[in-house]
Write an enzyme that holds these catalytic residues in place. Sequence first.
Site, PDB file in Angstrom:
ATOM      1  N   LYS A  11     -38.585  19.376   0.886  1.00 14.61           N
ATOM      2  CA  LYS A  11     -37.701  18.501   0.770  1.00 14.61           C
ATOM      3  C   LYS A  11     -38.101  17.014   1.288  1.00 14.61           C
ATOM      4  O   LYS A  11     -39.219  16.848   1.870  1.00 14.61           O
ATOM      5  CB  LYS A  11     -36.374  18.803   1.390  1.00 14.61           C
ATOM      6  N   TYR A  51     -27.989  21.320  -8.007  1.00 19.96           N
ATOM      7  CA  TYR A  51     -27.271  21.595  -6.821  1.00 19.96           C
ATOM      8  C   TYR A  51     -25.812  21.912  -7.580  1.00 19.96           C
ATOM      9  O   TYR A  51     -24.580  21.587  -6.792  1.00 19.96           O
ATOM     10  CB  TYR A  51     -27.211  20.732  -5.803  1.00 19.96           C
ATOM     11  N   PHE A  59     -20.367  18.274   1.192  1.00 23.34           N
ATOM     12  CA  PHE A  59     -21.328  17.656   1.437  1.00 23.34           C
ATOM     13  C   PHE A  59     -22.545  17.363   0.219  1.00 23.34           C
ATOM     14  O   PHE A  59     -23.583  16.789   0.300  1.00 23.34           O
ATOM     15  CB  PHE A  59     -22.304  18.351   2.492  1.00 23.34           C
ATOM     16  N   ARG A  87     -37.254  33.612   1.961  1.00 19.09           N
ATOM     17  CA  ARG A  87     -35.969  33.351   2.578  1.00 19.09           C
ATOM     18  C   ARG A  87     -35.916  33.574   4.104  1.00 19.09           C
ATOM     19  O   ARG A  87     -35.504  32.946   5.028  1.00 19.09           O
ATOM     20  CB  ARG A  87     -34.719  33.999   1.818  1.00 19.09           C
ATOM     21  N   THR A  93     -30.165  28.492   7.117  1.00 23.31           N
ATOM     22  CA  THR A  93     -29.811  27.224   6.342  1.00 23.31           C
ATOM     23  C   THR A  93     -29.840  26.199   7.575  1.00 23.31           C
ATOM     24  O   THR A  93     -30.524  25.151   7.556  1.00 23.31           O
ATOM     25  CB  THR A  93     -28.666  27.194   5.373  1.00 23.31           C
ATOM     26  N   ARG A 104     -37.953  26.362   9.140  1.00 24.15           N
ATOM     27  CA  ARG A 104     -36.697  25.542   9.531  1.00 24.15           C
ATOM     28  C   ARG A 104     -36.600  25.463  10.987  1.00 24.15           C
ATOM     29  O   ARG A 104     -36.323  24.445  11.696  1.00 24.15           O
ATOM     30  CB  ARG A 104     -35.361  25.974   8.929  1.00 24.15           C
ATOM     31  N   HIS A 117     -36.033  24.464   0.405  1.00 19.39           N
ATOM     32  CA  HIS A 117     -35.118  25.075  -0.492  1.00 19.39           C
ATOM     33  C   HIS A 117     -35.890  26.374  -0.844  1.00 19.39           C
ATOM     34  O   HIS A 117     -37.067  26.220  -1.468  1.00 19.39           O
ATOM     35  CB  HIS A 117     -34.538  24.306  -1.708  1.00 19.39           C
ATOM     36  N   GLU A 128     -34.130  27.991 -11.818  1.00 21.81           N
ATOM     37  CA  GLU A 128     -34.517  26.768 -11.055  1.00 21.81           C
ATOM     38  C   GLU A 128     -35.945  26.704 -11.444  1.00 21.81           C
ATOM     39  O   GLU A 128     -36.319  25.340 -11.684  1.00 21.81           O
ATOM     40  CB  GLU A 128     -34.525  27.268  -9.782  1.00 21.81           C
TER      41      GLU A 128
HETATM   42  P1  CMP Z   1     -30.289  24.660   0.064  1.00 21.38           P
HETATM   43  O1  CMP Z   1     -30.952  25.849   0.310  1.00 21.38           O
HETATM   44  O2  CMP Z   1     -31.547  23.551  -0.391  1.00 21.38           O
HETATM   45  O3  CMP Z   1     -28.914  24.636  -0.887  1.00 21.38           O
HETATM   46  C1  CMP Z   1     -27.864  23.892  -0.423  1.00 21.38           C
HETATM   47  C2  CMP Z   1     -28.127  22.863   0.441  1.00 21.38           C
HETATM   48  O4  CMP Z   1     -27.037  22.143   1.026  1.00 21.38           O
HETATM   49  C3  CMP Z   1     -28.832  23.650   2.058  1.00 21.38           C
HETATM   50  O5  CMP Z   1     -29.979  23.916   1.408  1.00 21.38           O
HETATM   51  C4  CMP Z   1     -28.421  22.247   2.872  1.00 21.38           C
HETATM   52  O6  CMP Z   1     -29.587  21.608   2.892  1.00 21.38           O
HETATM   53  C5  CMP Z   1     -27.246  21.796   2.248  1.00 21.38           C
HETATM   54  N1  CMP Z   1     -26.256  21.860   3.217  1.00 21.38           N
HETATM   55  C6  CMP Z   1     -25.707  22.915   3.425  1.00 21.38           C
HETATM   56  N2  CMP Z   1     -24.425  22.893   4.452  1.00 21.38           N
HETATM   57  C7  CMP Z   1     -24.539  21.448   4.674  1.00 21.38           C
HETATM   58  C8  CMP Z   1     -23.920  20.501   5.466  1.00 21.38           C
HETATM   59  N3  CMP Z   1     -22.853  20.995   6.301  1.00 21.38           N
HETATM   60  N4  CMP Z   1     -24.167  19.223   5.412  1.00 21.38           N
HETATM   61  C9  CMP Z   1     -25.159  18.848   4.552  1.00 21.38           C
HETATM   62  N5  CMP Z   1     -25.856  19.604   3.660  1.00 21.38           N
HETATM   63  C10 CMP Z   1     -25.655  20.956   3.808  1.00 21.38           C
END
Ligand code: CMP
Length: 140
Positions: A11, A51, A59, A87, A93, A104, A117, A128
């Site tokens: 990202k 997304y 968000f 994962r 996440t 992460r 991601h 994807e």
């Molecule tokens: P990703 O795996 O790319 O898939 C969805 C994304 O939403 C996740 O990673 C986060 O980066 C983002 N995300 C999830 N929860 C929040 C949050 N509370 N605020 C902002 N971004 C979020």
Amino acid sequence: MATERTFSILKPDATKRNLTGAVNAVIEKAGLRIVGQRRIQMSRAQAEKFYEVHKERPFFGELVDFMISGPVVVQVLEGENAIARYREVMGATNPANADEGTIRKTFSESVGENTVHGSDSAENAKLEIAQFFQDSDIVG
Ligand code: CMP
């Protein structure tokens, strides 16, 4: 166990901090092979499509703005159980909940700017990958 492919994005927080090599080193050390890779600037339309499943979430706007705030690296990763394996390697996440040694935990500063991601299912991996790669750009 089966050889699978998964879709990955490094990202904008990763590209901004010059971390693409460091993240790729973790991916490769975990036994995943980078069989497709391209650095791109995502358009708003591409990010919104990618997304779409999150479009009702509070968000969503912030997420799309972030994903187009700088270049990203889109990747296809291949390996045994690649979807679940990646994962594990990414970690939770929210980096605050991620295990030691995960991407992460090591690199991410917030749940929004969480560095990587990875696809969450075989079905989504296929969709994807197809959004960003042609078969001829994946060399296993
Ligand atoms: P990703 O795996 O790319 O898939 C969805 C994304 O939403 C996740 O990673 C986060 O980066 C983002 N995300 C999830 N929860 C929040 C949050 N509370 N605020 C902002 N971004 C979020």
